[in-house]
Write an enzyme that holds these catalytic residues in place. Structure first.
Site, PDB file in Angstrom:
ATOM      1  N   ASP A 134       3.430  -5.501  11.931  1.00 49.35           N
ATOM      2  CA  ASP A 134       2.606  -4.503  11.220  1.00 49.35           C
ATOM      3  C   ASP A 134       3.196  -3.101  11.449  1.00 49.35           C
ATOM      4  OD1 ASP A 134       0.702  -3.419   9.562  1.00 49.35           O
ATOM      5  OD2 ASP A 134      -1.001  -3.796  10.892  1.00 49.35           O
ATOM      6  N   HIS A 160       4.004   6.636  10.728  1.00 52.86           N
ATOM      7  CA  HIS A 160       3.344   7.858  10.240  1.00 52.86           C
ATOM      8  C   HIS A 160       4.099   9.040  10.823  1.00 52.86           C
ATOM      9  CE1 HIS A 160      -0.047   5.767   8.441  1.00 52.86           C
ATOM     10  NE2 HIS A 160      -0.184   5.054   9.541  1.00 52.86           N
ATOM     11  N   PHE A 197      -4.414   5.221  10.848  1.00 52.98           N
ATOM     12  CA  PHE A 197      -4.210   4.038  11.684  1.00 52.98           C
ATOM     13  C   PHE A 197      -2.755   3.584  11.592  1.00 52.98           C
ATOM     14  CE2 PHE A 197      -8.761   3.743  10.636  1.00 52.98           C
ATOM     15  CZ  PHE A 197      -9.320   3.313  11.835  1.00 52.98           C
ATOM     16  N   GLY A 198      -2.217   3.064  12.684  1.00 52.74           N
ATOM     17  CA  GLY A 198      -0.911   2.413  12.602  1.00 52.74           C
ATOM     18  C   GLY A 198       0.056   2.858  13.680  1.00 52.74           C
ATOM     19  N   ASN A 242       0.829  -1.221   0.000  1.00 49.64           N
ATOM     20  CA  ASN A 242       0.000   0.000   0.000  1.00 49.64           C
ATOM     21  C   ASN A 242       0.862   1.271   0.000  1.00 49.64           C
ATOM     22  OD1 ASN A 242       0.786  -0.403   2.702  1.00 49.64           O
ATOM     23  ND2 ASN A 242      -1.101   0.447   3.542  1.00 49.64           N
ATOM     24  N   HIS A 294      -2.758  -9.914  11.037  1.00 46.07           N
ATOM     25  CA  HIS A 294      -3.051  -9.297  12.342  1.00 46.07           C
ATOM     26  C   HIS A 294      -4.381  -9.697  12.988  1.00 46.07           C
ATOM     27  CE1 HIS A 294      -4.971  -6.687   9.415  1.00 46.07           C
ATOM     28  NE2 HIS A 294      -3.897  -5.967   9.177  1.00 46.07           N
TER      29      HIS A 294
HETATM   30  O1  DOR Z   1      -2.797   0.167  11.420  1.00 47.15           O
HETATM   31  C1  DOR Z   1      -2.663  -0.039  10.235  1.00 47.15           C
HETATM   32  N1  DOR Z   1      -1.778   0.666   9.494  1.00 47.15           N
HETATM   33  N2  DOR Z   1      -3.410  -0.951   9.669  1.00 47.15           N
HETATM   34  C2  DOR Z   1      -3.438  -1.099   8.350  1.00 47.15           C
HETATM   35  O2  DOR Z   1      -4.176  -1.946   7.904  1.00 47.15           O
HETATM   36  C3  DOR Z   1      -2.649  -0.247   7.457  1.00 47.15           C
HETATM   37  C4  DOR Z   1      -1.480   0.288   8.159  1.00 47.15           C
HETATM   38  C5  DOR Z   1      -0.862   1.424   7.419  1.00 47.15           C
HETATM   39  O3  DOR Z   1      -0.581   1.290   6.218  1.00 47.15           O
HETATM   40  O4  DOR Z   1      -0.625   2.467   8.047  1.00 47.15           O
HETATM   41 ZN    ZN Z   2      -3.747  -4.586   7.686  1.00 44.85          ZN
HETATM   42 ZN    ZN Z   3      -0.399  -3.740   7.660  1.00 42.41          ZN
END
Ligand code: DOR
Ligand code: ZN
Ligand code: ZN
Length: 435
Positions: free
Chosen positions: A308, A312, A326-327, A97, A235
């Site tokens: 994972d 960011h 998210f992340g 991604n 996950h």
């Molecule tokens: O927490 C997440 N971050 N979950 C995801 O599915 C994508 C990922 C991201 O690319 O930041």
């Molecule tokens: Zn994911």
């Molecule tokens: Zn992921």
């Protein structure tokens, strides 16, 4: 000239945790000798005496986000692989991604070339299932495989159409490639940032229900049964997903699964407030789900641990719990976190934890790394199990500082990581006893 790593504590060498000497030449492990058999002749070779520190196979992380190409302000292949090395990882599989999405052989090659030129650990790219991860049109699976993709996934989003997923699985099966799934039904999660549970109720927020994940897990297990593909669940975070995977394995469906450290040590009840460093997808679930994930890992329902790692920027995370992406980052805390919480407390053996981070991912994905043995690539990490340090994101080599673990006092820090016999990272204050 070769390299001797002397007096390393090695786990899983015939249950003998005694010290071993390991000889490396031309990037490969040549021999491993029990220290009980005396001192080897190290003349003309480099000597690194680790004096009882743990020497583990380099960790393998099959789920990471390196952000390159396109989001270099969050992470690059250079910074992400250094962060991985500092966490003890020597092989990492990166999610597609990015921008552009890794959906063509050219982009697969671009990532592999960048990794070879600028990375310090092995990088295995995934190709996306659908073009641009939009869920509308399958990518060219044979071309992605040919270019070096190690599996297909639309991680970041779920594949919403069952027909699309079934077609993907049937094609992947023909090519003997795994399908790796981020399980999420969009119709159940719109506008939600945290799990359904105590935190959402307290703050009057819409919650992400457990079914949003488990519905895809259940659907995909049936599709994996129908197609015979190797289906790998990303996950896992809910009790229901663990139950479905356990049942599928019991009847012989080829399903494997991963879990992240944060889903094993944190629940929604730990979230201190509207702080986006506690926001990830899937979200922190209820204590009951955490327990189910732990039990799933312990009984083999869940096969491996992945981070994972999802860096960011500080600006993006400052937008708050609802608006921020998210992340959380994961490389540089994963091992000390799990060692401190599960091994130092006597819940797991050290060999159990190491297996889930080394040989198990290798076996699930058919990789040659993850074990220390003569003839294997010299991918290893040296760990000081006694060293206690507080987590300080300012020390992270990742560009991402987005972690909920700031200030946590943890034990079991890597001090040196080697990939292919080359030092990928070393703690500058660490000294070998012969230095
Ligand atoms: O927490 C997440 N971050 N979950 C995801 O599915 C994508 C990922 C991201 O690319 O930041
Ligand atoms: Zn994911
Ligand atoms: Zn992921």
């Amino acid at each position: 000239m070769g390299t001797w790593i002397l007096n390393g504590k090695m786990i899983g060498m015939g249950d003998n945790q005694e010290r071993h000497h390991l000889f490396i030449e031309k990037g490969k492990i040549v021999s491993i000798l029990s220290a009980a058999d005396g001192n080897p002749n190290t003349e003309h070779h480099e000597v690194l005496n680790v004096e009882g520190k743990l020497v583990s196979p380099g960790f393998i992380d099959m789920h990471v986000h390196l952000r390159e190409p396109g989001f270099e302000h969050k992470e690059t292949i250079a910074s992400g692989t250094r962060s991985a090395a500092r966490g003890g990882y020597t092989t990492i599989a990166c999610m597609p991604n990015t921008r552009p999405v890794i959906d063509t052989p050219e982009t697969v090659k671009l990532v592999m070339d960048k990794a070879a030129a600028e990375g310090v650990v092995r990088v295995l790219p995934y190709g996306s299932i659908t073009k641009n991860e939009l869920g509308r049109e399958l990518t060219d699976f044979p071309a992605l495989k040919e270019a070096g993709a190690v599996g297909f996934t639309d991680d970041g989003v779920g594949v919403q159409s069952a027909q699309m997923m079934k077609d993907a699985m049937a094609w992947a099966k023909e090519l003997d490639m795994p399908v790796i799934a981020h399980c999420e039904d969009n119709s159940l999660v719109e506008g939600a940032a945290v799990t359904e549970g105590a935190f959402a109720r307290k703050h009057g927020l819409k919650g992400i229900p457990n079914e949003s994940e488990a519905i895809h897990v259940g659907r995909d297990i049936l599709l994996a049964e129908a197609t015979g593909v190797h289906y790998h669940v990303c996950h896992v975070s809910t009790e229901q997903s663990v139950r479905l995977i356990r049942q599928a394995k019991a009847i012989g469906i080829h399903v494997t699964a991963e879990v992240c450290p944060h889903h094993l040590v944190l629940s929604d009840e730990d979230i201190p407030g509207m702080d986006a460093n506690w926001k990830m997808n899937p979200p922190l679930r209820t204590p009951r789900d955490v327990q189910a994930c732990i039990e799933g890992l312990e009984d083999g329902t869940i096969d491996i641990i992945v981070t994972d790692h999802a860096p960011h920027s500080a600006e993006e995370k400052a937008k708050g719990m609802l608006a921020a992406p998210f992340g959380i980052v994961g490389f540089e805390t994963a091992f000390p976190l799990l060692y401190t919480k599960f091994v130092a407390t006597g819940i797991w053996t050290l060999s159990f934890l190491l297996e889930k981070m080394t040989s198990a991912p290798a076996d699930v994905f058919g990789l040659s790394w993850g074990r220390l043995a003569p003839g294997a690539d010299a991918d290893l990490t040296v760990i000081d199990l006694d060293e206690e340090q507080a987590v300080d994101p300012d020390t992270f080599l990742s560009k991402g500082k987005n972690t909920p673990f700031t200030g946590w006092k943890l034990k079991g820090w890597p001090v040196m990581t080697m990939a292919g016999g080359k030092v990928a990272w070393k703690n500058e204050s660490f000294r070998f006893t012969n230095e």
